[in-house]
Scaffold this active site. Sequence first.
Site, mmCIF file in Angstrom:
data_model
loop_
_atom_site.group_PDB
_atom_site.id
_atom_site.type_symbol
_atom_site.label_atom_id
_atom_site.label_comp_id
_atom_site.label_asym_id
_atom_site.label_seq_id
_atom_site.Cartn_x
_atom_site.Cartn_y
_atom_site.Cartn_z
ATOM 1 C CB CYS A 61 12.857 33.199 -4.632
ATOM 2 S SG CYS A 61 11.809 33.376 -6.155
ATOM 3 C CD GLU A 62 15.911 31.371 0.405
ATOM 4 O OE1 GLU A 62 16.969 31.462 0.386
ATOM 5 O OE2 GLU A 62 14.849 31.716 0.855
ATOM 6 C CE1 TYR A 96 14.686 11.471 8.888
ATOM 7 C CE2 TYR A 96 15.960 9.971 7.718
ATOM 8 C CZ TYR A 96 15.358 10.246 8.746
ATOM 9 O OH TYR A 96 15.636 9.599 10.077
ATOM 10 C CE1 TYR A 118 20.370 17.542 7.671
ATOM 11 C CE2 TYR A 118 19.298 16.127 6.108
ATOM 12 C CZ TYR A 118 19.305 16.411 7.433
ATOM 13 O OH TYR A 118 18.305 16.159 8.137
ATOM 14 N N GLY A 125 14.904 4.223 10.307
ATOM 15 C CA GLY A 125 14.242 5.069 9.583
ATOM 16 C C GLY A 125 14.451 4.952 8.078
ATOM 17 C CD GLU A 180 15.124 4.429 18.683
ATOM 18 O OE1 GLU A 180 15.545 5.514 18.305
ATOM 19 O OE2 GLU A 180 14.555 4.308 19.934
HETATM 20 C C1 LIG Z 1 15.988 10.020 13.304
HETATM 21 C C2 LIG Z 1 16.120 8.956 14.495
HETATM 22 C C3 LIG Z 1 16.188 7.788 14.111
HETATM 23 C C4 LIG Z 1 16.415 7.219 12.635
HETATM 24 O O1 LIG Z 1 17.545 7.530 12.182
HETATM 25 P P1 LIG Z 1 17.693 6.823 10.753
HETATM 26 O O2 LIG Z 1 19.148 7.106 10.478
HETATM 27 O O3 LIG Z 1 16.802 7.478 10.077
HETATM 28 O O4 LIG Z 1 17.565 5.340 10.976
HETATM 29 C C5 LIG Z 1 15.894 6.724 15.185
HETATM 30 N N1 LIG Z 1 16.239 7.203 16.522
HETATM 31 C C6 LIG Z 1 16.113 8.293 16.944
HETATM 32 C C7 LIG Z 1 16.058 8.977 18.219
HETATM 33 C C8 LIG Z 1 16.199 9.430 15.746
HETATM 34 O O5 LIG Z 1 16.033 10.764 16.388
#
Ligand SMILES: *Cc1c(COP(=O)(O)O)cnc(C)c1O
Length: 414
Positions: A342-343, A370, A316, A275, A273
Amino acid sequence: MNHLHRKDGRLFLEEASLEDLARRYGTPLYVYSLAALNDAYQAYERALAGLPHLICYAVKANSSLAILQHFARLGAGFDIVSGGELARVLAAGGSADKVVFSGVGKTAAEMRMALEAGIRCFNVESESELERLNRVAGELGKRAPVSFRVNPDVDPKTHPYISTGLKQNKFGVPIGRAHGLYRRAAEMPHVEVHGVDCHIGSQLTDLSPVADALDRVLALVDSLASAGIRLRHVDIGGGVGIRYQDETPPDMALYREILRSRFKGRMEEVIVEPGRSLVGEAGVLLTRVEYIKRGEGKNFVIVDAAMNDLMRPALYDAFHEIVPVVESETASLECDVVGPVCETGDFIGLGRRLAVVEGGLLAVLAAGAYGMSMSSNYNSRPRAAEVVVNKNEIFLIRERETVEELMAGERLVS
Ligand SMILES: *Cc1c(COP(=O)(O)O)cnc(C)c1O
């Protein structure tokens, strides 16, 4: 960033001049390279070659329709965390049977929507969620495909806010309790056990926690098999870290080796998964310098992008490299690059040295993940536009939001 380069002092993404794009579409502007998306996707395909697998792009990293459409065309599945993300995937041409649904707080309405669409699997994160899913699927006369997201309790050695696999995190079920939950699920009439899932955190630059977590998960899979519960897939969660500053991203050959050694001779399909690592280094945020404010002991470069456009530095304390789009002869300046919100926390970068002029353009690098997906309307700021570059082709994939759109759903009291 791979497809970013300078020609005569000017910054280009693939064959597109960033200065031209900023002039044509305005700033703040997100720009993504299709070639970079392809490279990142192919790196996972190579790492998983020879194993039955599915790459489920984590939609939350960048959920813009054209980005989802591109991954769908490459053959990707999707990891979603809400009904809204499912709607986006379907609108972009993704297929429901390649969708896995993660998240600790799935509502009954979201479950119904996902069951009706026919998603591949629910990554269940608690016993209460399992009970609800069984009930909702029963009402629809369906059986819900499930995995449990197990929490292997390994330290991913990343930022605490993006670490998810420790005992004290809200995510997943403790791996020690998984057996009981699988037995419970196997007895339920409206769920069907398909797999196991684990996601220990994001921006991992060291792969040993991934290997440890995988070993613990596979030990669970084997012990379930001895109890007569056979799983079809193992979902190993998010992807590897990327380079923002001086990190060394994990070697994909080592990643491949970890997967091959663990899955050799096994029957389960591997799901990943990723991202951040699919989109992060494919995108830049362009912003224009409004003012240079020389303070006592501190200089501020005030730009037209802010924490509402790119929240990671404020949220972060994340680092993004910032470079001028056009190189100049101007003397460089020690400065904080800040937005108009304004922060005090509204900054893009602190303590930088930049050769900048008022009216000049800056590029914030590795902003593809992100960035846009976390943007907001704080301070009533319309959200940025987005552009995709494919060699010399340019596609506007999101128009700049208008102030009218900001107020569209609101009503005055009578
Ligand atoms: C955010 C997330 C991802 C993706 O994570 P990356 O670090 O962006 O690859 C995959 N699985 C779950 C369940 C997530 O919450």
